[in-house]
Design a protein around this motif. Structure first.
Motif, mmCIF file in Angstrom:
data_model
loop_
_atom_site.group_PDB
_atom_site.id
_atom_site.type_symbol
_atom_site.label_atom_id
_atom_site.label_comp_id
_atom_site.label_asym_id
_atom_site.label_seq_id
_atom_site.Cartn_x
_atom_site.Cartn_y
_atom_site.Cartn_z
ATOM 1 N N LEU A 293 2.519 1.730 -3.433
ATOM 2 C CA LEU A 293 1.625 2.286 -4.540
ATOM 3 C C LEU A 293 1.321 3.674 -4.283
ATOM 4 N N LYS A 294 1.195 3.936 -2.969
ATOM 5 C CA LYS A 294 1.171 5.502 -2.812
ATOM 6 C C LYS A 294 2.344 6.293 -3.106
ATOM 7 N N ARG A 295 3.451 5.813 -3.046
ATOM 8 C CA ARG A 295 4.757 6.391 -3.356
ATOM 9 C C ARG A 295 4.773 6.643 -5.122
ATOM 10 N N LYS B 208 2.197 6.366 -6.946
ATOM 11 C CA LYS B 208 1.306 7.617 -7.353
ATOM 12 C C LYS B 208 1.608 8.964 -7.274
ATOM 13 N N SER B 209 2.204 9.159 -6.242
ATOM 14 C CA SER B 209 2.653 10.344 -5.750
ATOM 15 C C SER B 209 3.840 10.839 -6.941
ATOM 16 N N ARG C 195 2.140 11.741 -10.232
ATOM 17 C CA ARG C 195 1.351 12.844 -10.158
ATOM 18 C C ARG C 195 2.565 13.837 -10.279
ATOM 19 N N ARG D 85 0.723 -1.371 -0.188
ATOM 20 C CA ARG D 85 0.023 -0.023 -0.012
ATOM 21 C C ARG D 85 0.825 1.276 -0.021
ATOM 22 N N GLU D 86 2.034 1.360 0.830
ATOM 23 C CA GLU D 86 2.896 2.493 0.961
ATOM 24 C C GLU D 86 3.442 2.445 -0.289
#
Length: 63
Positions: free
Chosen positions: A30-32, A34-35, A38, A27-28
């Motif tokens: 994936l967040k990284r 995605k960031s 972006r 999960r972490e």
């Protein structure tokens, strides 16, 4: 015999804990990612207008 049952419970708890750690790490990650994506998109969109404002190839008036 009781030791085997305790070992099975410990293995199950260990597998659950491992699965939870992996889930959190994924999960972490994936967040990284995605960031980062972006950030790349934002940087690309801010650079795009500069390409249109570039007067490369045009000669200065009077020359």
């Amino acid at each position: 015999m009781a030791d085997e049952k305790d070992r099975g419970k410990a293995d199950a708890r260990g597998a659950t804990a491992r699965r939870d750690r992996l889930k959190l790490a994924l999960r972490e990650n994936l967040k990284r990612r995605k960031s980062q994506a972006r950030g790349r998109t934002d940087a690309a969109s801010t650079e795009l207008p500069d390409a249109f404002l570039d007067d490369a190839g045009e000669k200065e008036p009077g020359r």
